[in-house]
Design a protein around this motif. Structure first.
Motif, PDB file in Angstrom:
ATOM      1  N   ASN A  72      38.348   3.115  41.422  1.00 26.96           N
ATOM      2  CA  ASN A  72      39.734   3.521  41.665  1.00 26.96           C
ATOM      3  C   ASN A  72      40.645   2.368  42.018  1.00 26.96           C
ATOM      4  OD1 ASN A  72      37.879   5.941  43.057  1.00 26.96           O
ATOM      5  ND2 ASN A  72      39.529   6.660  41.753  1.00 26.96           N
ATOM      6  N   ASN A  73      41.921   2.582  41.769  1.00 31.36           N
ATOM      7  CA  ASN A  73      42.957   1.732  42.334  1.00 31.36           C
ATOM      8  C   ASN A  73      43.728   2.561  43.348  1.00 31.36           C
ATOM      9  OD1 ASN A  73      42.712  -0.832  41.270  1.00 31.36           O
ATOM     10  ND2 ASN A  73      43.954  -0.405  39.463  1.00 31.36           N
ATOM     11  N   TYR A  75      45.426   0.811  46.577  1.00 36.81           N
ATOM     12  CA  TYR A  75      45.465  -0.421  47.371  1.00 36.81           C
ATOM     13  C   TYR A  75      45.580  -0.178  48.872  1.00 36.81           C
ATOM     14  CZ  TYR A  75      45.622  -3.757  43.469  1.00 36.81           C
ATOM     15  OH  TYR A  75      45.307  -4.554  42.391  1.00 36.81           O
ATOM     16  N   GLU A  76      46.132   0.972  49.258  1.00 37.77           N
ATOM     17  CA  GLU A  76      46.231   1.270  50.691  1.00 37.77           C
ATOM     18  C   GLU A  76      44.835   1.322  51.327  1.00 37.77           C
ATOM     19  OE1 GLU A  76      47.930   2.604  48.221  1.00 37.77           O
ATOM     20  OE2 GLU A  76      49.808   3.539  48.846  1.00 37.77           O
ATOM     21  N   SER A 165      54.678   7.337  48.309  1.00 36.67           N
ATOM     22  CA  SER A 165      53.326   7.674  48.780  1.00 36.67           C
ATOM     23  C   SER A 165      53.267   7.614  50.294  1.00 36.67           C
ATOM     24  CB  SER A 165      52.310   6.676  48.207  1.00 36.67           C
ATOM     25  OG  SER A 165      52.235   6.779  46.805  1.00 36.67           O
ATOM     26  N   TYR A 184      54.053   2.652  49.055  1.00 38.74           N
ATOM     27  CA  TYR A 184      53.980   2.536  47.602  1.00 38.74           C
ATOM     28  C   TYR A 184      55.089   3.404  47.012  1.00 38.74           C
ATOM     29  CZ  TYR A 184      51.455   2.208  43.077  1.00 38.74           C
ATOM     30  OH  TYR A 184      51.068   1.944  41.795  1.00 38.74           O
ATOM     31  N   ASN A 213      41.451   9.685  44.786  1.00 39.15           N
ATOM     32  CA  ASN A 213      42.252   9.917  43.589  1.00 39.15           C
ATOM     33  C   ASN A 213      43.678  10.359  43.907  1.00 39.15           C
ATOM     34  OD1 ASN A 213      39.202  10.660  42.642  1.00 39.15           O
ATOM     35  ND2 ASN A 213      40.339   9.606  41.036  1.00 39.15           N
ATOM     36  N   ARG A 218      49.335  14.011  43.503  1.00 36.85           N
ATOM     37  CA  ARG A 218      49.764  12.745  42.914  1.00 36.85           C
ATOM     38  C   ARG A 218      50.361  13.030  41.547  1.00 36.85           C
ATOM     39  NH1 ARG A 218      45.140  10.126  40.472  1.00 36.85           N
ATOM     40  NH2 ARG A 218      46.535   8.517  39.689  1.00 36.85           N
ATOM     41  N   SER A 229      51.704   6.289  38.196  1.00 37.83           N
ATOM     42  CA  SER A 229      51.217   7.583  38.701  1.00 37.83           C
ATOM     43  C   SER A 229      50.861   7.501  40.179  1.00 37.83           C
ATOM     44  CB  SER A 229      50.015   8.044  37.876  1.00 37.83           C
ATOM     45  OG  SER A 229      50.404   8.267  36.538  1.00 37.83           O
ATOM     46  N   LYS A 231      50.114   8.058  44.092  1.00 40.71           N
ATOM     47  CA  LYS A 231      49.178   8.971  44.773  1.00 40.71           C
ATOM     48  C   LYS A 231      49.718   9.474  46.111  1.00 40.71           C
ATOM     49  CE  LYS A 231      45.027   6.955  42.747  1.00 40.71           C
ATOM     50  NZ  LYS A 231      43.767   6.221  42.989  1.00 40.71           N
TER      51      LYS A 231
END
Ligand SMILES: Nc1nc2c(c(=O)[nH]1)N[C@H]1C(S)=C(S)[C@@H](COP(=O)(O)O)O[C@H]1N2
Ligand SMILES: [Mo]
Length: 313
Positions: A72-73, A75-76, A165, A184, A213, A218, A229, A231
């Motif tokens: 997954n991406n 980053y938080e 986000s 984000y 995810n 999201r 996209s 999240k």
């Protein structure tokens, strides 16, 4: 004549429920249940979130659940692909509200439980192409973002839609680092946001979204690079001026506002002509050709008529 005895099950009656019961009995008998309990909570969670099949689905082979939920991406929770699955268990997804505000006639704060019932859930198999050069095919569960937008009645000044986000400092190890400007933030033009393909996602593979995810909700905008996209949304703001996304702030020459998947516009540091489909990559697996608009051109190319897509990357 064949007379059915109680407990006889015809093959045609082997429903997922039957299978599930049989498996559970077997697990209880063999002690496998104990092993299953040592799995992380998100892998065990069987909160069903079924949707009706959608004609917007693509026919590509689906990426295995394991890959969708461990590569997954987010980053938080860390910049490494494996970190979100390890760290996102701490994300608090209840109580949860999403405020929809700005250039709208009826600004409103929706509770997540309200959003779950707002429109019929659909199963939509979408391609996801990350700007880094890999792709997946994910069976999302949700409905079109337009379902929410039309209920707040956008004014004539609503030209763009901004998505914010969540930031939970205590629970997100990644926000200590200034890789991006938190929260984000992403954005779409209003016509992109109103397009039926632009999806608000609450689940995948028929289950509630795993935290990594983007639980509890999201975006999925399948013709754009994955970073659009956003999240775990808490705010949707309709505005007149084009917002600056977190990725534009970080490197505007690398991550444009539009970010439509385009094999003819290379990233400054790599080509976008091909991609690696996660789950099917072996040493000798050829890369796939990346498709314009990620293969959704028939549906979305008209949104960009007359625009220079090299300048508006
Ligand atoms: N809040 C937030 N949203 C985000 C990201 C992120 O780091 N933070 N990463 C984006 C990127 S780069 C991609 S490719 C997709 C990945 O979604 P997935 O992990 O569900 O496949 O989420 C996007 N949404
Ligand atoms: Mo991405």
């Amino acid at each position: 004549m064949y007379v059915r005895k109680p407990g006889d099950v015809l093959p045609s009656e082997v429903t997922p429920e039957t299978v599930w019961r049989a498996r559970r009995e077997w697990m209880l008998r063999t002690g496998a249940a104990a092993a299953a309990l040592s799995l992380p909570a998100w892998a065990r969670a069987d909160d069903a979130l079924p949707g009706r099949a959608s004609p917007l689905s693509v026919m590509d082979k689906q990426t295995p659940f394991k890959d969708v939920t461990t590569y997954n991406n987010y980053y938080e929770f860390g910049v490494d692909k494996s970190e979100p699955a390890k760290n996102a268990g701490r994300l608090q997804t209840r109580p949860w509200t999403v405020s929809v505000e700005g250039e709208v006639g009826k600004p409103r704060t929706f509770d997540i439980d309200e959003l779950l019932k707002l429109a019929p859930m659909e199963d939509r198999i979408y391609r996801l192409r990350c700007v880094e050069g890999w792709s997946m095919v994910i069976p999302w569960v949700g409905y079109s973002l337009s379902e929410v937008l039309k209920r707040v009645e956008p004014t004539s000044k609503a030209k763009y839609v901004e998505f914010v986000s969540v930031v939970q400092r205590e629970n997100m190890p990644g926000v200590r680092y200034a890789v991006l400007d938190w929260p984000y933030v992403e954005a779409l033009r209003i016509d992109e946001a109103m397009h039926p393909l632009a999806m608000l996602v609450f689940g995948l593979y028929g289950k509630t979204l795993p935290n990594q995810n983007g639980a509890p909700l999201r975006l999925a905008v399948p013709w754009k690079y994955g970073f659009k996209s956003a999240k775990s949304l808490v705010k949707i703001r309709l505005v007149e001026q084009q917002p600056t996304s977190s990725w534009m702030k970080a490197a505007a020459n690398e991550y444009g506002f539009y970010a439509n998947v385009n094999p003819d516009v290379p990233h400054p540091r790599w080509s976008q002509a091909t991609e690696r489909r996660i789950g099917e990559d072996g040493l000798f697996t050829p890369k796939r050709k990346t498709l314009a608009f990620n293969g959704y051109g028939d549906q979305v190319a008209s949104l960009y008529q007359g625009m220079d897509l090299k300048a508006n990357y």
